[in-house]
Design a protein around this motif. Structure first.
Motif, PDB file in Angstrom:
ATOM      1  N   PRO A 110     -70.939 110.886  -8.737  1.00  0.00           N
ATOM      2  CA  PRO A 110     -71.510 110.157  -7.820  1.00  0.00           C
ATOM      3  C   PRO A 110     -71.320 109.925  -6.684  1.00  0.00           C
ATOM      4  O   PRO A 110     -72.024 109.685  -5.383  1.00  0.00           O
ATOM      5  CB  PRO A 110     -71.818 108.727  -8.785  1.00  0.00           C
ATOM      6  CG  PRO A 110     -71.669 109.664 -10.225  1.00  0.00           C
ATOM      7  CD  PRO A 110     -70.791 110.572  -9.992  1.00  0.00           C
ATOM      8  N   ASN A 111     -69.759 109.465  -6.528  1.00  0.00           N
ATOM      9  CA  ASN A 111     -69.278 109.228  -5.009  1.00  0.00           C
ATOM     10  C   ASN A 111     -69.150 110.504  -4.156  1.00  0.00           C
ATOM     11  O   ASN A 111     -69.522 110.228  -3.078  1.00  0.00           O
ATOM     12  CB  ASN A 111     -67.644 108.572  -5.392  1.00  0.00           C
ATOM     13  CG  ASN A 111     -67.705 107.297  -6.051  1.00  0.00           C
ATOM     14  OD1 ASN A 111     -68.580 106.669  -5.793  1.00  0.00           O
ATOM     15  ND2 ASN A 111     -66.715 107.045  -6.991  1.00  0.00           N
ATOM     16  N   LYS A 112     -68.979 111.633  -4.984  1.00  0.00           N
ATOM     17  CA  LYS A 112     -68.720 112.756  -4.099  1.00  0.00           C
ATOM     18  C   LYS A 112     -69.881 113.274  -3.371  1.00  0.00           C
ATOM     19  O   LYS A 112     -70.280 113.575  -2.279  1.00  0.00           O
ATOM     20  CB  LYS A 112     -68.196 114.153  -4.798  1.00  0.00           C
ATOM     21  CG  LYS A 112     -68.287 115.456  -4.190  1.00  0.00           C
ATOM     22  CD  LYS A 112     -67.623 116.480  -5.074  1.00  0.00           C
ATOM     23  CE  LYS A 112     -66.206 115.970  -5.181  1.00  0.00           C
ATOM     24  NZ  LYS A 112     -65.281 117.159  -6.063  1.00  0.00           N
ATOM     25  N   ILE A 113     -71.308 113.001  -4.012  1.00  0.00           N
ATOM     26  CA  ILE A 113     -72.699 113.157  -3.654  1.00  0.00           C
ATOM     27  C   ILE A 113     -73.129 112.266  -2.476  1.00  0.00           C
ATOM     28  O   ILE A 113     -73.725 112.198  -1.498  1.00  0.00           O
ATOM     29  CB  ILE A 113     -73.484 113.235  -4.614  1.00  0.00           C
ATOM     30  CG1 ILE A 113     -73.378 114.314  -5.867  1.00  0.00           C
ATOM     31  CG2 ILE A 113     -74.970 113.137  -4.242  1.00  0.00           C
ATOM     32  CD1 ILE A 113     -74.089 113.907  -7.160  1.00  0.00           C
ATOM     33  N   LYS A 114     -72.561 110.877  -2.836  1.00  0.00           N
ATOM     34  CA  LYS A 114     -72.728 109.861  -2.018  1.00  0.00           C
ATOM     35  C   LYS A 114     -72.223 110.215  -0.475  1.00  0.00           C
ATOM     36  O   LYS A 114     -72.603 110.155   0.509  1.00  0.00           O
ATOM     37  CB  LYS A 114     -72.543 108.428  -2.513  1.00  0.00           C
ATOM     38  CG  LYS A 114     -72.610 107.327  -1.360  1.00  0.00           C
ATOM     39  CD  LYS A 114     -72.523 106.076  -1.987  1.00  0.00           C
ATOM     40  CE  LYS A 114     -72.665 104.788  -1.074  1.00  0.00           C
ATOM     41  NZ  LYS A 114     -72.381 103.735  -1.572  1.00  0.00           N
ATOM     42  N   ASN A 115     -70.758 110.561  -0.800  1.00  0.00           N
ATOM     43  CA  ASN A 115     -69.831 110.642   0.393  1.00  0.00           C
ATOM     44  C   ASN A 115     -70.346 111.810   1.255  1.00  0.00           C
ATOM     45  O   ASN A 115     -70.192 111.864   2.415  1.00  0.00           O
ATOM     46  CB  ASN A 115     -68.474 110.762   0.157  1.00  0.00           C
ATOM     47  CG  ASN A 115     -68.121 109.410  -0.453  1.00  0.00           C
ATOM     48  OD1 ASN A 115     -68.373 108.502  -0.019  1.00  0.00           O
ATOM     49  ND2 ASN A 115     -66.846 109.558  -1.242  1.00  0.00           N
ATOM     50  N   LYS A 116     -70.698 113.097   0.417  1.00  0.00           N
ATOM     51  CA  LYS A 116     -70.873 114.000   1.235  1.00  0.00           C
ATOM     52  C   LYS A 116     -72.349 114.369   1.624  1.00  0.00           C
ATOM     53  O   LYS A 116     -72.756 114.829   2.963  1.00  0.00           O
ATOM     54  CB  LYS A 116     -70.549 115.304   0.354  1.00  0.00           C
ATOM     55  CG  LYS A 116     -69.315 115.789   0.167  1.00  0.00           C
ATOM     56  CD  LYS A 116     -68.650 116.409   1.355  1.00  0.00           C
ATOM     57  CE  LYS A 116     -67.409 117.150   1.068  1.00  0.00           C
ATOM     58  NZ  LYS A 116     -67.047 117.754   2.469  1.00  0.00           N
ATOM     59  N   LEU A 117     -73.375 113.784   1.011  1.00  0.00           N
ATOM     60  CA  LEU A 117     -74.716 114.029   1.402  1.00  0.00           C
ATOM     61  C   LEU A 117     -75.274 112.798   1.902  1.00  0.00           C
ATOM     62  O   LEU A 117     -76.568 112.772   2.526  1.00  0.00           O
ATOM     63  CB  LEU A 117     -75.559 114.413   0.050  1.00  0.00           C
ATOM     64  CG  LEU A 117     -75.027 115.823  -0.543  1.00  0.00           C
ATOM     65  CD1 LEU A 117     -75.897 116.184  -1.641  1.00  0.00           C
ATOM     66  CD2 LEU A 117     -75.067 116.882   0.405  1.00  0.00           C
ATOM     67  N   GLY A 118     -74.749 111.475   1.498  1.00  0.00           N
ATOM     68  CA  GLY A 118     -75.350 110.206   1.982  1.00  0.00           C
ATOM     69  C   GLY A 118     -76.492 109.733   1.191  1.00  0.00           C
ATOM     70  O   GLY A 118     -77.424 109.143   1.536  1.00  0.00           O
TER      71      GLY A 118
END
Length: 451
Positions: free
Chosen positions: A60-68
């Motif tokens: 979830p954090n990786k997706i939020k940080n990379k894709l917003g």
């Protein structure tokens, strides 16, 4: 939920996680959303995933940080084994991954760039190209064209006042933003639109053949000027005759001028201005070919154009201003009106096509062309006879038999059919004195299939 699912446009299976798969999630967000299952092979069977719990926390954090974006990441069981399900909803704004934009097309991920990226971003922001601010200021406005518009728009925009400033009028029409003209403002009212939009022009030419060109007219200026310039260029190369109706004389051109004008306006306001190339109009002896860059907008097909269809204007502001000026009628009715005007004059229906990266309309002057006669269902003998009469003015039963190498019975049947559908008219009743000539266009009826 994953039981029975197969990979498709909205579903993707991965045996293990790789950060490269963020590209697929980006493509899902830019399309209609989708689901990715981690720990599933291509056939939908669960496989073991290392560090499943940690991955569940990290993704979830990786997706939020990379894709917003916020994605739903959860565990799901398939045949008793736990896998990870990542669900992405469609985004209202464009999503990028490492500075690039991707879109889900079928079951593949495609990078979007160039003009396609511009169109994609505009669509996501619910904008059209003509609404984008240009570099031109209000000093680039041609005041004469604005005054012309005010006169034309009196009926549909009665609130326009003679005291209204140009700035107020353009702001109300959404053509002026923060002191800059939108692309539509430049095209509609600019002194020299081609200074800012280099491909905003049109050409009309007189063609004897595809390579024998006897005249070319380059038409520039704003769209109001281009309408008049293109119509003048066309009228220079088509003929007009006079018909008497009652006590009045009526001008009849080779093609109905309102239909040609509609085609000119459609090309100007519906073309894709992101595509290079001018609008082209080729005037031949027996037809006129209109072509503009850009295919039909998404949601419209060529088959829809000859019947009632929704209005999907590519350039909303251009269409709005031309509507207020009385130059187009109800949106979506223009192509149907073109067809009706040609049929009223006894001409073949125009052809609408998507070709060569653009959209074309072909008007036919002569109803007696091989292509049109074939569409009406005439057989090859009958078409051959029509071409013979076009050249020589008449044909008899005997000449038909000799021309087509058929019996008298077949010739009589073919000729009678040509008369019954209004292509030929019979001169004389029986015997050797009977001959057949072409009917006037307005007398020709829709042909039926030859039995």
């Amino acid at each position: 939920m994953a039981e029975g699912l197969k990979e498709n446009r909205d579903v993707e299976f991965k045996r293990k996680w790789d950060d490269e798969y963020l590209k697929t999630l980006c493509a899902f967000a830019n399309a209609d959303g989708g689901m990715m299952f981690v720990g599933v092979d291509d056939d939908g069977n669960p496989v073991e995933v290392k560090d499943l719990k940690k991955l569940l926390e990290d993704l979830p954090n990786k997706i939020k940080n990379k894709l917003g974006i916020l994605a739903s990441v959860s565990l799901e069981k398939i045949r008793g084994k736990e896998v990870i399900k990542i669900e992405v909803h469609p985004s209202d704004v464009p999503i990028s991954y490492n500075g690039k934009f991707y879109l889900r097309t079928g079951s593949t991920v495609q990078e979007i760039n160039g003009n396609e990226l511009i169109r994609f971003i505009l669509k996501k922001q619910n904008l059209t190209w003509d609404a984008i601010p240009s570099e031109a200021g209000i000093d680039e406005i041609d005041e004469k064209t604005v005054q012309k518009f005010k006169k034309l728009a009196k009926e549909r925009l009665p609130e326009i006042s003679d005291e209204d400033s140009i700035e107020k009028i353009l702001q109300n029409l959404e053509l002026l933003k923060d002191g800059k003209l939108t692309n539509a403002g430049v095209l509609l009212f600019g002194k020299n639109p081609q200074k800012y939009i280099i491909n905003a022009g049109a050409r009309a030419g007189r063609f004897r053949t595809s390579t024998d060109i006897t005249d070319t007219v380059d038409v520039r200026g704003n769209l109001f000027e281009q309408v008049d310039g293109l119509m003048d260029a066309i009228k220079k190369h088509i003929s007009v005759r006079f018909e008497i109706e009652g006590v009045e004389r009526r001008d009849v051109w080779d093609y109905p001028l309102p239909a040609l004008r509609e085609a000119v306006i459609n090309a100007l306001i519906h073309r894709d201005y992101l595509e290079p190339g001018d609008i082209q109009i080729k005037i031949y002896d027996d037809r006129i070919w209109f072509w503009n860059p850009g295919k039909l907008p998404e949601g419209l097909t060529v088959d829809m154009l000859k019947r009632e269809h929704p209005s999907i204007p590519r350039n909303r502001l251009l269409a709005t201003v031309f509507y207020f000026a009385g130059l187009i009628e109800k949106w979506g009715s223009g192509t149907k009106r073109i067809v009706e005007l040609c049929k009223e004059q006894g001409l073949p229906e125009p052809d609408f096509k998507e070709e060569m990266g653009g959209f074309s309309v072909v008007f036919y002057k002569d109803i007696y062309t091989e292509e049109h006669l074939r569409k009406l269902g005439l057989n090859e003998r009958q078409i051959k006879a029509v071409m013979y009469v076009k050249e020589r003015g008449r044909i008899t039963n005997k000449e038909y038999r000799e021309l087509c190498k058929v019996s008298e019975r077949t010739a009589t049947r073919d000729l009678s059919h040509l008369v019954s559908v209004g292509i030929f008219r019979q001169i004389g009743t029986t015997g050797r004195g009977t001959e057949y000539k072409l009917s006037r266009h307005n007398d020709a009826k829709d042909a039926i299939k030859t039995p």
